[in-house]
Design an enzyme around this catalytic site. Sequence first.
Site, PDB file in Angstrom:
ATOM      1  N   ASP A  41       0.825  -1.206   0.000  1.00 18.13           N
ATOM      2  CA  ASP A  41       0.000   0.000   0.000  1.00 18.13           C
ATOM      3  C   ASP A  41       0.866   1.266   0.000  1.00 18.13           C
ATOM      4  O   ASP A  41       2.075   1.206   0.254  1.00 18.13           O
ATOM      5  CB  ASP A  41      -0.893  -0.019   1.252  1.00 18.13           C
ATOM      6  CG  ASP A  41      -2.216   0.690   1.041  1.00 18.13           C
ATOM      7  OD1 ASP A  41      -2.310   1.507   0.112  1.00 18.13           O
ATOM      8  OD2 ASP A  41      -3.155   0.436   1.817  1.00 18.13           O
ATOM      9  N   ASP A  74     -10.791   2.352  -2.750  1.00 17.93           N
ATOM     10  CA  ASP A  74     -11.288   1.983  -1.425  1.00 17.93           C
ATOM     11  C   ASP A  74     -12.812   1.976  -1.404  1.00 17.93           C
ATOM     12  O   ASP A  74     -13.418   1.465  -0.465  1.00 17.93           O
ATOM     13  CB  ASP A  74     -10.763   2.976  -0.375  1.00 17.93           C
ATOM     14  CG  ASP A  74      -9.347   2.641   0.047  1.00 17.93           C
ATOM     15  OD1 ASP A  74      -8.810   1.618  -0.417  1.00 17.93           O
ATOM     16  OD2 ASP A  74      -8.769   3.401   0.844  1.00 17.93           O
TER      17      ASP A  74
HETATM   18  C1  GLA Z   1      -5.658   1.972   2.322  1.00 11.19           C
HETATM   19  C2  GLA Z   1      -6.101   0.824   1.450  1.00 11.19           C
HETATM   20  C3  GLA Z   1      -7.192   0.042   2.159  1.00 11.19           C
HETATM   21  C4  GLA Z   1      -6.664  -0.455   3.481  1.00 11.19           C
HETATM   22  C5  GLA Z   1      -6.163   0.708   4.302  1.00 11.19           C
HETATM   23  C6  GLA Z   1      -5.468   0.241   5.561  1.00 11.19           C
HETATM   24  O1  GLA Z   1      -6.642   2.921   2.455  1.00 11.19           O
HETATM   25  O2  GLA Z   1      -6.537   1.280   0.206  1.00 11.19           O
HETATM   26  O3  GLA Z   1      -7.625  -1.026   1.363  1.00 11.19           O
HETATM   27  O4  GLA Z   1      -5.649  -1.382   3.269  1.00 11.19           O
HETATM   28  O5  GLA Z   1      -5.229   1.504   3.585  1.00 11.19           O
HETATM   29  O6  GLA Z   1      -5.019   1.294   6.326  1.00 11.19           O
END
Ligand code: GLA
Length: 730
Positions: A462, A532
């Site tokens: 990420d 997300d």
């Molecule tokens: C980001 C990712 C999510 C999740 C969060 C965790 O926003 O896109 O899918 O993994 O971080 O903090």
Amino acid sequence: MPRAFLPVILLSLSMSTTAFSQAPSSIRIETHNNLLLLGVDTGHQLKQLYYGRQMADAVSSATTGEAAYPVYGTGHESREVALRLTHSDGNLTSRLVYVDHSVSRPDANTVLTTIHLKDSYYPVQVSLYYKAYTNEDVIEQWTEVRHQEKGPVTLFDFASAGLSFSSQSYYLNYFYGDWANEFNLIETPLTPGVKVIDSKLGVRVNQRSNPSFLLSLNGQLQEDGGEVIGGSLAWPGNWQLKFDVDDQKKLNVLCGINPYGSQYALPAGTVFRTPSLLYTYSPEGAGTVTRRFHRWARKYGILDGYGSRDVLLNNWEATYFDFDETKLTTIIQEAGKMGFELFLLDDGWFGNKYPRNNDDAGLGDWQVNKKKLPHGIPYLVKTCQENHLKFGIWIEPEMVNPRSELYEKHPDWVITAPNRDLSLQRNQLILDLSNPEVVEYVYSSIDKLLSENKGISYIKWDCNRYVTNPGSHYLGKDRQTHLFIDYPKALLQIMERVRKKFPETTMMVCSGGGGRIDYASLPYFQEYWPSDNTDAADRIRIQWGLGYFFPSIGLASHVSNIPNGFTGRTESLKFRFDVSLAAKLGMDLQPNQMNEADKQFSRNAIQTYKDIRDVVMHGDLYRLISPYSGNPSTYAGDRAALSYVSEDGARAIVFAYQMKKSITGNSIQLRLKGLDPKAGYTFKELNKGSYSRVKAYEGRRFSGEYLMTQGVVFDMYNDYESAVFQLTRQ
Ligand code: GLA
């Protein structure tokens, strides 16, 4: 596979290389259906003579045509240029002349043409590379600049490629959005002047746009007709797409690293290699562009594009940071019973002095949190194995919270300008990858995690913020503007090292959603997280946009809870599954919070996915009805529909969604595409809900011709209704 900034080593190919040192009348860069014709004029300038459909007899004189790689100092000063540099003596101009070119065949499907140019006075060499992928009709182009001047040469503009067009009109289609709202497609006519689409975000560069475009010539973009050029820049750093139309309606397209705040002092003897621009020309509309990009990507652009992908359960939306070993054990046990193949542990598993219980601490300290997970990762791996699941884990290796042991030790490792307050996003800072010591730390934290915990078979990588307040403690005062180039370059090298050491590990690239989806990163990853936002209705549009350039095999789509945490919408479990079945299925729910009926529905849906995933992952995408009202050729009201057809035409899976309530039923003709007109296909509904809208068709046989001309006609009335069916050639 495009790899920006890696040294070009073609020694193994040199034996099959044909070299040409006399100025040729033309240089053909060609695929099955595309031809890019270059030529050298009497002044030794390289010109683009033609780009379009393949032709045996295209114009072969360089008396006309635009500069193939326009540079500052050859009469182009009034227009945008691909290359602009200052020589070590202060001269602002360049004049490139043809030296020679060579053609080699790296393999049966690709032809690499290398054209060497040099400055007519200064010891500066520019090499243009064109790799033509014959069957996929994609050309990959990049450029290298080097010099032997006494002092550094400073680069101010350094596009990967320049293409020119001469048409009646141009319509540019590109993507815009933001976090949780990625990949909106928009169309705009190009008028005289310069239109720039770019990113200046440093990392997470695609949060608001993606370096991909569709350029429609002589009319608006159509799905199944009209001339379209599709292009995508393979680069995870700041990027720029520039469209410069002059008063004669001539268009120059220049794509590459964004030069904004990034002038680069190139030492003598060092190669500056630009990222690759990938492009294709189609006289048959956007659909063909997409299918070519997808076929190219499955073969060259995304890791393991012919393989399969596991159905995973992710605990992020199911628990957020609030979990411990007991809670995870229950989720894993339930996941095993439902037919999942992998459990992915998301954020929140690390940090002890500064435990990661929310997003304000712990990033950088990649040790298991002993309180939440007293038996460490091996326990979770074992629990997964006992439940027939693989185990995956989340990391965000380029980031650090000020509340972390790492920051306490190395406050000078973060990107920040001196004499300014720290600029936080999501309470975090970015590690300065222009510093080799930091690069080593980032690489070794991934290496350690994977080496010390055998059995991690999946990583979600990420990256949750972009650069503000840019500055590097490492680079020194004269090279601060190198940051936006050195960072992505180092990032790609880390990805490559990880990939080499752990070839078996599946990796998902994520950047707070779709902030890092590009064809320089994807060769190291099998999957990507588009957004997300897991609301299925929103995902139809997001996945639709992404699908223009990026293939479904990597497109992760998770069924999540209702009411949706982002939109508050309540959609049926069937609808949520129907959207995710059209991509790479996963789930972000706690199964133990579902009732028995929903669990059973999910079990069946997962099994259905396993039956169809071969077609969804490897088939050709046909867009049938657009969710965008802006697209007159495919918009049909409040529905959206798409299909995947296996490359041999034997099976098609069709997905239809009702986006908005329609009291009249909206019984529009759903004309299929890509089938064999002469063959017969049997209709079968998939992932059935409590009622069927398509039962009139069930079990019946229709010719491909009928399905593609008369189509399938059925009502859907309600918000967020959907139907999925399969057509099997018999
Ligand atoms: C980001 C990712 C999510 C999740 C969060 C965790 O926003 O896109 O899918 O993994 O971080 O903090």
